[in-house]
Design a protein around this motif. Structure first.
Motif, PDB file in Angstrom:
ATOM      1  N   MET A 124     -14.623  -6.349 -14.392  1.00  0.00           N
ATOM      2  CA  MET A 124     -13.171  -6.615 -14.124  1.00  0.00           C
ATOM      3  C   MET A 124     -12.830  -7.569 -12.820  1.00  0.00           C
ATOM      4  N   ASP A 125     -14.168  -8.196 -12.815  1.00  0.00           N
ATOM      5  CA  ASP A 125     -14.323  -9.041 -11.614  1.00  0.00           C
ATOM      6  C   ASP A 125     -13.364 -10.238 -11.630  1.00  0.00           C
ATOM      7  N   GLU A 126     -12.894 -10.699 -12.806  1.00  0.00           N
ATOM      8  CA  GLU A 126     -11.908 -11.660 -12.717  1.00  0.00           C
ATOM      9  C   GLU A 126     -10.456 -11.403 -12.523  1.00  0.00           C
ATOM     10  N   PHE A 127     -10.022 -10.130 -12.042  1.00  0.00           N
ATOM     11  CA  PHE A 127      -8.705  -9.957 -11.598  1.00  0.00           C
ATOM     12  C   PHE A 127      -8.712  -9.943 -10.128  1.00  0.00           C
ATOM     13  N   GLN A 128      -7.371  -9.797  -9.412  1.00  0.00           N
ATOM     14  CA  GLN A 128      -7.358  -9.669  -8.183  1.00  0.00           C
ATOM     15  C   GLN A 128      -5.837  -9.147  -8.163  1.00  0.00           C
ATOM     16  N   PHE A 129      -5.541  -8.533  -6.974  1.00  0.00           N
ATOM     17  CA  PHE A 129      -4.018  -8.287  -6.477  1.00  0.00           C
ATOM     18  C   PHE A 129      -3.514  -9.379  -5.848  1.00  0.00           C
ATOM     19  N   HIS A 130      -2.273  -9.584  -6.177  1.00  0.00           N
ATOM     20  CA  HIS A 130      -1.246 -10.465  -5.440  1.00  0.00           C
ATOM     21  C   HIS A 130       0.031  -9.421  -5.154  1.00  0.00           C
ATOM     22  N   PHE A 131       0.672  -9.596  -4.192  1.00  0.00           N
ATOM     23  CA  PHE A 131       1.623  -9.086  -3.618  1.00  0.00           C
ATOM     24  C   PHE A 131       3.122  -9.800  -3.251  1.00  0.00           C
ATOM     25  N   GLN A 132       4.074  -9.285  -3.698  1.00  0.00           N
ATOM     26  CA  GLN A 132       5.613  -9.852  -3.528  1.00  0.00           C
ATOM     27  C   GLN A 132       6.326  -8.767  -2.632  1.00  0.00           C
ATOM     28  N   PRO A 133       6.892  -9.228  -1.729  1.00  0.00           N
ATOM     29  CA  PRO A 133       7.767  -8.133  -1.065  1.00  0.00           C
ATOM     30  C   PRO A 133       9.099  -8.116  -1.721  1.00  0.00           C
ATOM     31  N   LYS A 134       9.509  -6.666  -1.214  1.00  0.00           N
ATOM     32  CA  LYS A 134      10.896  -6.248  -1.772  1.00  0.00           C
ATOM     33  C   LYS A 134      11.596  -6.215  -0.412  1.00  0.00           C
ATOM     34  N   VAL A 135      12.910  -6.763  -0.447  1.00  0.00           N
ATOM     35  CA  VAL A 135      13.465  -6.692   0.940  1.00  0.00           C
ATOM     36  C   VAL A 135      14.914  -6.135   0.784  1.00  0.00           C
ATOM     37  N   ASP A 136      15.356  -5.305   1.933  1.00  0.00           N
ATOM     38  CA  ASP A 136      16.509  -4.730   1.984  1.00  0.00           C
ATOM     39  C   ASP A 136      17.269  -6.030   2.891  1.00  0.00           C
ATOM     40  N   VAL A 137      18.201  -6.748   2.467  1.00  0.00           N
ATOM     41  CA  VAL A 137      18.778  -8.078   3.329  1.00  0.00           C
ATOM     42  C   VAL A 137      19.647  -7.368   4.093  1.00  0.00           C
ATOM     43  N   GLN A 138      20.320  -6.207   4.004  1.00  0.00           N
ATOM     44  CA  GLN A 138      21.158  -5.730   4.736  1.00  0.00           C
ATOM     45  C   GLN A 138      20.658  -5.434   6.222  1.00  0.00           C
TER      46      GLN A 138
END
Length: 240
Positions: free
Chosen positions: A1-15
């Protein structure tokens, strides 16, 4: 599985202008990383390959949550994956980190279980409800992805509401269909009210600009995700 990697996207409380967690997005290692849809489809259809994938995924995830013990992460599973016993084993093994993880159930084809072993199409809903109950009992948060704008219609959501903590709505699909802004806000308002009635967090993703974010905030929809807050990246910052 060396062809995969993690990327991350934030979830935000805009309040409160606060990052509340990150969705883990699977990406390949090409120059312009993207979700390896064809590869993952083959993996999900193969019990052996899926088992190998889960072993890799588990190792990477354990390393991540131990490195960031105060950060909340969301991980995606297609419904077909839930029927493999190896997936049940995965949730059991990862249970010590359950409070740090949300399980996002993606949309899938109506007959998603047709090629999965030991699945009777007449009892798919009942089996999924049992699986959701088991995941919930282990302490995980469960989210249903793409409600209202994909295959996860109101009827589908109602089947699993007792086991859900969050529902997510993507406005990208709506904007691509040229739905009028007023109509979209009414549609979102209905899902927002549904979430309140059933005590669910309502997260809108696909936010690409400040104007859209502000418009949703004025409507009372404060849990948001999208390129406006950050494109998927290999790096994360600890939640404030």
């Amino acid at each position: 599985m060396d062809e995969f990697q993690f990327h991350f996207q934030p979830k935000v409380d805009v309040q409160n202008n606060r990052v509340i967690g990150y969705e883990i997005l699977l990406r390949n290692k090409e120059q312009n990383p993207h979700y390896p849809a064809a590869k993952m489809e083959k993996i999900i259809h193969s019990k052996k390959e899926h088992s190998h994938f889960l072993n890799w995924f588990q190792e990477e995830l354990v390393r991540l949550v131990q490195l960031f013990p105060t950060v909340q992460f969301s991980i995606n599973f297609a419904p077909r994956q839930l029927f493999y016993p190896e997936t049940t084993d995965f949730f059991t093994t990862m249970q010590p980190y359950a409070k740090q993880l949300a399980i996002e159930i993606t949309e899938d084809a109506p007959l998603f279980a047709a090629s999965t072993e030991n699945v009777d199409s007449l009892t798919i809903d009942q089996q999924l409800q049992s699986i959701f109950a088991s995941i919930k009992a282990k302490g995980y948060c469960i989210a249903l992805d793409d409600v209202g704008s994909g295959k996860n219609s109101l009827d589908e959501v109602l089947k699993y509401t007792p086991y859900l903590d969050q529902i997510k709505f993507s406005i990208v699909k709506c904007t691509k269909k040229d739905i009028k802004e007023e109509t979209l806000h009414l549609f979102l308002g209905a899902w927002q009210r549904f979430s309140e009635d059933y005590h669910l967090d309502f997260i809108v993703e696909g936010i690409e600009d400040q104007a859209t974010s502000e418009g949703l905030k004025e409507q009372g929809i404060v849990l948001q995700q999208g390129y406006h807050f950050g494109k998927p990246s290999k790096c994360i910052k600890k939640c404030r």
